[in-house]
Each structure stands twice: as structure tokens, then as C-alpha cells.
Design a protein around this motif. Sequence first.
Motif, short mmCIF file in Angstrom:
data_model
loop_
_atom_site.label_atom_id
_atom_site.label_comp_id
_atom_site.label_asym_id
_atom_site.label_seq_id
_atom_site.Cartn_x
_atom_site.Cartn_y
_atom_site.Cartn_z
N ILE A 22 45.09 64.96 28.73
CA ILE A 22 44.32 64.22 27.85
C ILE A 22 44.34 64.75 26.46
CG2 ILE A 22 42.05 63.10 27.37
CD1 ILE A 22 41.73 63.04 30.58
N ALA A 23 44.26 66.13 26.11
CA ALA A 23 44.09 66.57 24.86
C ALA A 23 45.27 66.68 24.26
CB ALA A 23 43.47 68.08 25.04
N ARG A 24 46.42 67.10 25.00
CA ARG A 24 47.94 66.90 24.55
C ARG A 24 48.41 65.43 24.08
NH1 ARG A 24 51.47 66.97 21.76
NH2 ARG A 24 53.75 67.97 22.32
N VAL A 25 48.12 64.60 24.95
CA VAL A 25 48.28 63.10 24.62
C VAL A 25 47.32 62.90 23.29
CG1 VAL A 25 47.78 60.81 25.10
CG2 VAL A 25 48.94 62.32 26.79
N LEU A 26 46.43 62.99 22.89
CA LEU A 26 45.61 62.58 21.95
C LEU A 26 46.06 63.43 20.66
CD1 LEU A 26 42.13 61.95 23.52
CD2 LEU A 26 43.71 60.39 22.53
N LEU A 27 46.65 64.72 21.09
CA LEU A 27 46.82 65.43 19.60
C LEU A 27 48.05 64.58 18.99
CD1 LEU A 27 46.86 69.00 21.06
CD2 LEU A 27 45.61 68.13 18.87
N GLU A 28 48.80 63.72 19.46
CA GLU A 28 49.90 63.05 19.04
C GLU A 28 49.55 61.63 18.71
OE1 GLU A 28 53.68 63.48 21.15
OE2 GLU A 28 53.81 65.69 20.63
N ASN A 29 48.85 61.22 19.63
CA ASN A 29 48.61 59.64 19.33
C ASN A 29 47.22 59.04 19.34
OD1 ASN A 29 51.31 59.06 20.48
ND2 ASN A 29 50.86 60.13 22.13
N GLU A 30 46.36 59.60 18.71
CA GLU A 30 44.76 59.27 18.50
C GLU A 30 44.69 58.06 17.51
OE1 GLU A 30 42.84 62.76 16.26
OE2 GLU A 30 42.45 62.77 18.44
N PRO A 31 43.76 57.62 17.81
CA PRO A 31 42.86 57.25 18.75
C PRO A 31 43.63 56.43 20.02
CG PRO A 31 42.00 55.66 17.11
CD PRO A 31 43.29 56.51 16.61
N LEU A 32 43.26 56.46 21.23
CA LEU A 32 43.70 55.55 22.31
C LEU A 32 42.63 55.03 23.26
CD1 LEU A 32 47.01 57.66 23.33
CD2 LEU A 32 46.92 55.50 22.37
N GLY A 60 33.34 63.07 30.82
CA GLY A 60 33.00 64.53 30.88
C GLY A 60 33.43 65.14 29.36
N MET A 61 34.57 64.88 29.15
CA MET A 61 35.13 65.58 27.81
C MET A 61 34.26 64.75 26.62
SD MET A 61 39.23 65.47 28.40
CE MET A 61 39.72 66.13 26.71
N THR A 62 33.83 63.69 26.73
CA THR A 62 33.21 63.17 25.69
C THR A 62 31.89 63.85 25.73
OG1 THR A 62 34.21 61.14 25.98
CG2 THR A 62 32.22 60.87 24.73
N LEU A 67 35.88 65.13 23.03
CA LEU A 67 36.21 63.82 22.81
C LEU A 67 35.17 63.04 22.00
CD1 LEU A 67 38.14 62.47 25.70
CD2 LEU A 67 39.35 63.67 23.73
N LYS A 68 35.47 62.27 20.99
CA LYS A 68 34.64 61.31 20.21
C LYS A 68 34.96 59.97 20.71
CE LYS A 68 34.34 60.00 15.77
NZ LYS A 68 34.43 60.30 14.20
N ARG A 69 34.03 59.02 20.98
CA ARG A 69 34.25 57.83 21.34
C ARG A 69 34.30 56.88 20.12
NH1 ARG A 69 29.95 56.93 25.02
NH2 ARG A 69 31.39 57.81 26.77
N GLU A 70 34.96 56.05 20.02
CA GLU A 70 34.99 54.99 18.77
C GLU A 70 35.19 53.73 19.19
OE1 GLU A 70 37.98 56.22 15.97
OE2 GLU A 70 37.09 58.22 15.53
N ARG A 79 39.19 60.08 20.50
CA ARG A 79 39.68 60.88 19.59
C ARG A 79 39.45 62.36 20.08
NH1 ARG A 79 41.67 59.53 14.75
NH2 ARG A 79 40.69 57.64 14.73
N LEU A 80 40.40 63.40 19.76
CA LEU A 80 40.06 64.85 20.11
C LEU A 80 39.18 64.98 18.95
CD1 LEU A 80 40.83 66.25 22.61
CD2 LEU A 80 42.67 67.11 20.94
#
Length: 108
Positions: A22-32, A60-62, A67-70, A79-80
Motif C-alpha cells: 500500500i505504501a509503495r503504491v501511494l509513493l507514486e500515485n497519491e492520493p488514491l 489500521g495504517m490510518t 496514512l492520512k485520510r482526505e 495519502r502516505l
Amino acid sequence: MSSRALRRLKRKITIEVLWLYIARVLLENEPLKAYDIKKEIEERFRFKPSTITVYRVIYGMTSEGLLKRENIGGETLYRLTDMGKENYFKALKLLNELIDKLEIRPSK
């Protein structure tokens, strides 16, 4: 045909550490959106975590501050955080150190 031990290892390094993917995906494509995170994992890493598992790990990460929820345009996006990035890179370092210790090198 893989052994039970190998199947167990695959589960341990995919589903049980899903936060890394999840972190890896968000490093390139945030926010999702959570759904888009799941789809990216399936396409990029070629395994299919259940929807419930992805959502559970994201929540759990949030709550842990990774993670930050927007809320953007009526959609919940993730977003990470800086702490999430820091933990991701520390985990990669730990995994690389482990691989280095496990790897067999030809003798000179």
C-alpha cells in the motif's frame, strides 16, 4: 508445485505485510481511493488481496498515523504521511539486510 513452506512464505511476504505494498503504491500515485490501491497492487505485484483485507489494513495504517485520510470531491482518498514514508524506507532497509544475510555468495 510448491511446498507448503513456500506457500506460507509467499503469504507472509504479501498479505501479512500488505502495508508495504500500500505504501509503495501511494509513493507514486497519491492520493488514491482504497479500491484503486487494491487494483494497483493486483496489477503491479500480481497478487489479489481481498477487499476486506485491503480496507482493514488501510484503516489500521490510518489510525497508526502512516496514512492520512482526505475527503476530496465527496470521495475518501488516502495519502502516505511522513511517518508512513519513514516506516516504509526503514522496512526496506530491514528486508535488504535480511536478504543480504540469507543470500549465498560463491566463494572466491
